[in-house]
Design a protein around this motif. Sequence first.
Motif, PDB file in Angstrom:
ATOM      1  N   VAL A  48       0.836  -1.197   0.000  1.00 16.80           N
ATOM      2  CA  VAL A  48       0.000   0.000   0.000  1.00 16.80           C
ATOM      3  C   VAL A  48       0.870   1.245   0.000  1.00 16.80           C
ATOM      4  CG1 VAL A  48      -1.667   1.344   1.343  1.00 16.80           C
ATOM      5  CG2 VAL A  48      -1.933  -1.141   1.130  1.00 16.80           C
ATOM      6  N   GLY A  49       0.524   2.182  -0.858  1.00  9.67           N
ATOM      7  CA  GLY A  49       1.216   3.460  -0.894  1.00  9.67           C
ATOM      8  C   GLY A  49       0.405   4.560  -0.241  1.00  9.67           C
ATOM      9  N   ALA A  50      -0.618   5.036  -0.944  1.00  7.00           N
ATOM     10  CA  ALA A  50      -1.419   6.150  -0.447  1.00  7.00           C
ATOM     11  C   ALA A  50      -2.302   5.693   0.706  1.00  7.00           C
ATOM     12  CB  ALA A  50      -2.273   6.726  -1.570  1.00  7.00           C
ATOM     13  N   PRO A  51      -2.293   6.416   1.834  1.00  7.49           N
ATOM     14  CA  PRO A  51      -3.110   6.031   2.984  1.00  7.49           C
ATOM     15  C   PRO A  51      -4.572   6.390   2.797  1.00  7.49           C
ATOM     16  CG  PRO A  51      -1.948   8.065   3.452  1.00  7.49           C
ATOM     17  CD  PRO A  51      -1.470   7.606   2.099  1.00  7.49           C
TER      18      PRO A  51
ATOM     19  N   VAL B 230      -2.745   1.050  -4.010  1.00  8.77           N
ATOM     20  CA  VAL B 230      -1.749  -0.025  -4.040  1.00  8.77           C
ATOM     21  C   VAL B 230      -0.682   0.279  -5.082  1.00  8.77           C
ATOM     22  CG1 VAL B 230      -1.353  -2.470  -4.490  1.00  8.77           C
ATOM     23  CG2 VAL B 230      -3.326  -1.752  -3.141  1.00  8.77           C
ATOM     24  N   PHE B 231       0.554   0.327  -4.624  1.00  9.78           N
ATOM     25  CA  PHE B 231       1.686   0.689  -5.481  1.00  9.78           C
ATOM     26  C   PHE B 231       2.162  -0.472  -6.341  1.00  9.78           C
ATOM     27  CE2 PHE B 231       6.359   0.713  -5.929  1.00  9.78           C
ATOM     28  CZ  PHE B 231       6.526   1.873  -6.661  1.00  9.78           C
ATOM     29  N   GLY B 232       2.278  -1.652  -5.736  1.00 11.79           N
ATOM     30  CA  GLY B 232       2.826  -2.777  -6.478  1.00 11.79           C
ATOM     31  C   GLY B 232       2.740  -4.057  -5.677  1.00 11.79           C
TER      32      GLY B 232
ATOM     33  N   THR C 279       7.404  -4.891  -7.705  1.00 13.66           N
ATOM     34  CA  THR C 279       7.019  -4.660  -9.093  1.00 13.66           C
ATOM     35  C   THR C 279       5.824  -3.718  -9.126  1.00 13.66           C
ATOM     36  OG1 THR C 279       7.745  -6.888  -9.701  1.00 13.66           O
ATOM     37  CG2 THR C 279       6.276  -5.747 -11.245  1.00 13.66           C
ATOM     38  N   PRO C 280       5.934  -2.552  -9.761  1.00 11.35           N
ATOM     39  CA  PRO C 280       4.787  -1.634  -9.797  1.00 11.35           C
ATOM     40  C   PRO C 280       3.648  -2.222 -10.610  1.00 11.35           C
ATOM     41  CG  PRO C 280       6.547  -0.838 -11.224  1.00 11.35           C
ATOM     42  CD  PRO C 280       7.111  -2.021 -10.476  1.00 11.35           C
ATOM     43  N   LEU C 281       2.426  -1.917 -10.206  1.00 14.14           N
ATOM     44  CA  LEU C 281       1.273  -2.434 -10.944  1.00 14.14           C
ATOM     45  C   LEU C 281       1.287  -1.976 -12.392  1.00 14.14           C
ATOM     46  CD1 LEU C 281      -1.672  -2.115  -8.376  1.00 14.14           C
ATOM     47  CD2 LEU C 281      -0.153  -4.058  -8.800  1.00 14.14           C
ATOM     48  N   ASP C 282       1.886  -0.801 -12.652  1.00 17.39           N
ATOM     49  CA  ASP C 282       1.946  -0.304 -14.028  1.00 17.39           C
ATOM     50  C   ASP C 282       2.753  -1.221 -14.941  1.00 17.39           C
ATOM     51  OD1 ASP C 282       0.381   1.867 -13.458  1.00 17.39           O
ATOM     52  OD2 ASP C 282       2.028   3.312 -13.333  1.00 17.39           O
ATOM     53  N   ALA C 283       3.600  -2.078 -14.383  1.00 15.03           N
ATOM     54  CA  ALA C 283       4.387  -3.004 -15.192  1.00 15.03           C
ATOM     55  C   ALA C 283       3.623  -4.274 -15.521  1.00 15.03           C
ATOM     56  CB  ALA C 283       5.682  -3.361 -14.472  1.00 15.03           C
TER      57      ALA C 283
ATOM     58  N   THR D 204      -9.771 -11.268  -5.264  1.00 10.31           N
ATOM     59  CA  THR D 204      -8.723 -10.424  -5.835  1.00 10.31           C
ATOM     60  C   THR D 204      -8.143  -9.487  -4.785  1.00 10.31           C
ATOM     61  OG1 THR D 204     -10.167  -8.579  -6.452  1.00 10.31           O
ATOM     62  CG2 THR D 204     -10.017 -10.436  -8.004  1.00 10.31           C
ATOM     63  N   ALA D 205      -7.007  -8.892  -5.127  1.00  8.64           N
ATOM     64  CA  ALA D 205      -6.376  -7.928  -4.230  1.00  8.64           C
ATOM     65  C   ALA D 205      -7.256  -6.704  -4.017  1.00  8.64           C
ATOM     66  CB  ALA D 205      -5.018  -7.511  -4.795  1.00  8.64           C
ATOM     67  N   ALA D 206      -8.040  -6.331  -5.035  1.00 13.58           N
ATOM     68  CA  ALA D 206      -8.948  -5.189  -4.880  1.00 13.58           C
ATOM     69  C   ALA D 206     -10.049  -5.512  -3.870  1.00 13.58           C
ATOM     70  CB  ALA D 206      -9.545  -4.816  -6.229  1.00 13.58           C
ATOM     71  N   GLN D 207     -10.616  -6.698  -3.963  1.00 14.25           N
ATOM     72  CA  GLN D 207     -11.641  -7.093  -2.995  1.00 14.25           C
ATOM     73  C   GLN D 207     -11.066  -7.188  -1.588  1.00 14.25           C
ATOM     74  OE1 GLN D 207     -12.706 -10.629  -5.203  1.00 14.25           O
ATOM     75  NE2 GLN D 207     -14.790  -9.883  -5.518  1.00 14.25           N
ATOM     76  N   GLN D 208      -9.855  -7.692  -1.474  1.00 14.51           N
ATOM     77  CA  GLN D 208      -9.213  -7.795  -0.162  1.00 14.51           C
ATOM     78  C   GLN D 208      -9.015  -6.407   0.450  1.00 14.51           C
ATOM     79  OE1 GLN D 208      -5.827 -10.030  -1.452  1.00 14.51           O
ATOM     80  NE2 GLN D 208      -6.741 -11.998  -0.973  1.00 14.51           N
ATOM     81  N   LEU D 209      -8.556  -5.439  -0.364  1.00 10.55           N
ATOM     82  CA  LEU D 209      -8.348  -4.090   0.140  1.00 10.55           C
ATOM     83  C   LEU D 209      -9.665  -3.466   0.590  1.00 10.55           C
ATOM     84  CD1 LEU D 209      -5.999  -1.910   0.330  1.00 10.55           C
ATOM     85  CD2 LEU D 209      -7.064  -0.915  -1.700  1.00 10.55           C
TER      86      LEU D 209
END
Length: 417
Positions: free
Chosen positions: A210-213, A229-231, A268-272, A327-332
Motif C-alpha cells: 500500500v502506498g497512499a493512505p 496499491v503501489f505494487g 514490481t509496480p502495478l503499471d508493469a 482479488t487484491a482489490a476485494q481484499q483491500l
Amino acid sequence: MPPFVPPFDVPEGDPFGVHNLPYGVFSRAGSDGGPADGSDGRTVGVRLGDHVLDAGAAARALGSPYAALLARPSLNPLLAAGSTAWSDVRRALTAWMTVPAHQETVAPFLYPLSSVTLHLPFEVADYVDFYASENHARNVGRIFRPDAPDPLTPNWKHLPIGYHGRSGTVVVSGTDVVRPSGQRKAPTDPAPVFGPSVRLDIEAEVGFVVGAPSPMGESVALGDFRDHVFGLCLLNDWSARDLQAWEYVPLGPFLGKSFATSVSAWITPLDALEDAAVAPPERTHALLPYLDDGATGIDPGGYDLRISVAINGHVVSEPPFSTMYWTAAQQLTHMTVNGASLRTGDLYGSGTVSGPERSERGSLLELTWNGTEPLELPDGKRTFLEDGDVVTLSAWAPGPGGVRVGLGEVTGRIVSG
C-alpha cells in the motif's frame, strides 16, 4: 575475460528489461545503513537486467524534481506520494534508461547486482494475510475436516477471510529463518510439550504494498484499488503447523505464523503488469454490493502470475495466481469496509496460492497431504522442512509483446533455533 556489455544493453527478452523496472533499496559494498547520498548507505534502486540504478543519484544528476522521493533509504516517501507521482516517476525512469542523452548521464550510477547488498525495500506498517485460494481452502478443509459435507467454511464464498499478522518480523529475501519454538500437542498426546516446531512449512503467496493512505472511518471502494496499491512482490508466509494447530482455536494464527514472513527485495509496480491482468474465476455465490467486481468499469483485479517453488534447488510446485478466487482489490475493500485506515507501507498477503493439480499446491501441508504422502527430493524425502533446507519462490508474468515480467525471488534458509 568476457567482453564488457554496457548496462543498457539488456538481452532481448530479459524479464527485468525496461518494461519492468522494479524498485528496491540497496547499499554498496562496505556500507550498511548511513546517509542516503547516492554513494554510501541505503538508497532507492531500480533494477535493469543484472544491474541496479541508484535512482536518487540519477535524479539529482538530471535535475529531476523526483530526487526528493528517490534519494531516500526507503521506498516509503515514494509510496506516500500517490498514483500520479508513481506514473510520472516510472515515465521518467523509462526515459533515463532509453534516451541516449539521459543514458550518458545516468550510466555512472548503474551498479552490478553482484556488487550491492539488497535490503527490505519499505518500512512495513501493518501486515494482513488472507486466505483467497479456493483450491487451497478446499484442500485444507479436506485434510482437517474430512467428514464435513463441504470443505469450505460457510463464510468463505461471501468474504475474503484474513487475519492481522506481525509486521516486525517481515524480512527481506535471503534472511535466514530460525526454526520457531512453542507449545505443541498431537491429538494423542496427554498434555502439550514445548520445543522446536517439527512441522515447519511454507506458504507461497503474493504480497501487495500500500502506498497512499486512507483516513480512519472511511472505506476504500473497489474502483479505487489502483489509487492506493503501489505494487506487488512474492511473499513466503512461513508456518509452524504444529504450533498453529494447538493455539489457533478460537482466535486464529499467532506464534505459528508470527516468527517470520519473507518478501522479495524487489517491488514490481502495478503499471508493469498491465498485460498480466485477467478476470478472476467465475463467482458461484452472489456478492454483497461492496465486493461485487462485476460492475461496469471495475478493474477485474486478477493477475496471471506463474509461481515456482523450489526446495534446495528442486522445483516441487508451480502455483498459478490466476486461479485466486478473491482479488487484491476485494481484499483491500474488505480490509477497510469497517472504517479501518490504510497506512503507507501496509502489506497484505494473498494467502497460499494453489492450483487444482497436485503439482500446483503452494504449501507442504497440501503437497504431502499433512505429512502422509512425502515428497521425493534428490536429497531425500520431505514431509515438512528440515534444518538447512533452502526454499526459493520465483515468478513471472506476461508482459508487452510476449516478453516476460520477472518478479524478484524470495529465498530463505531454515536454521536451528
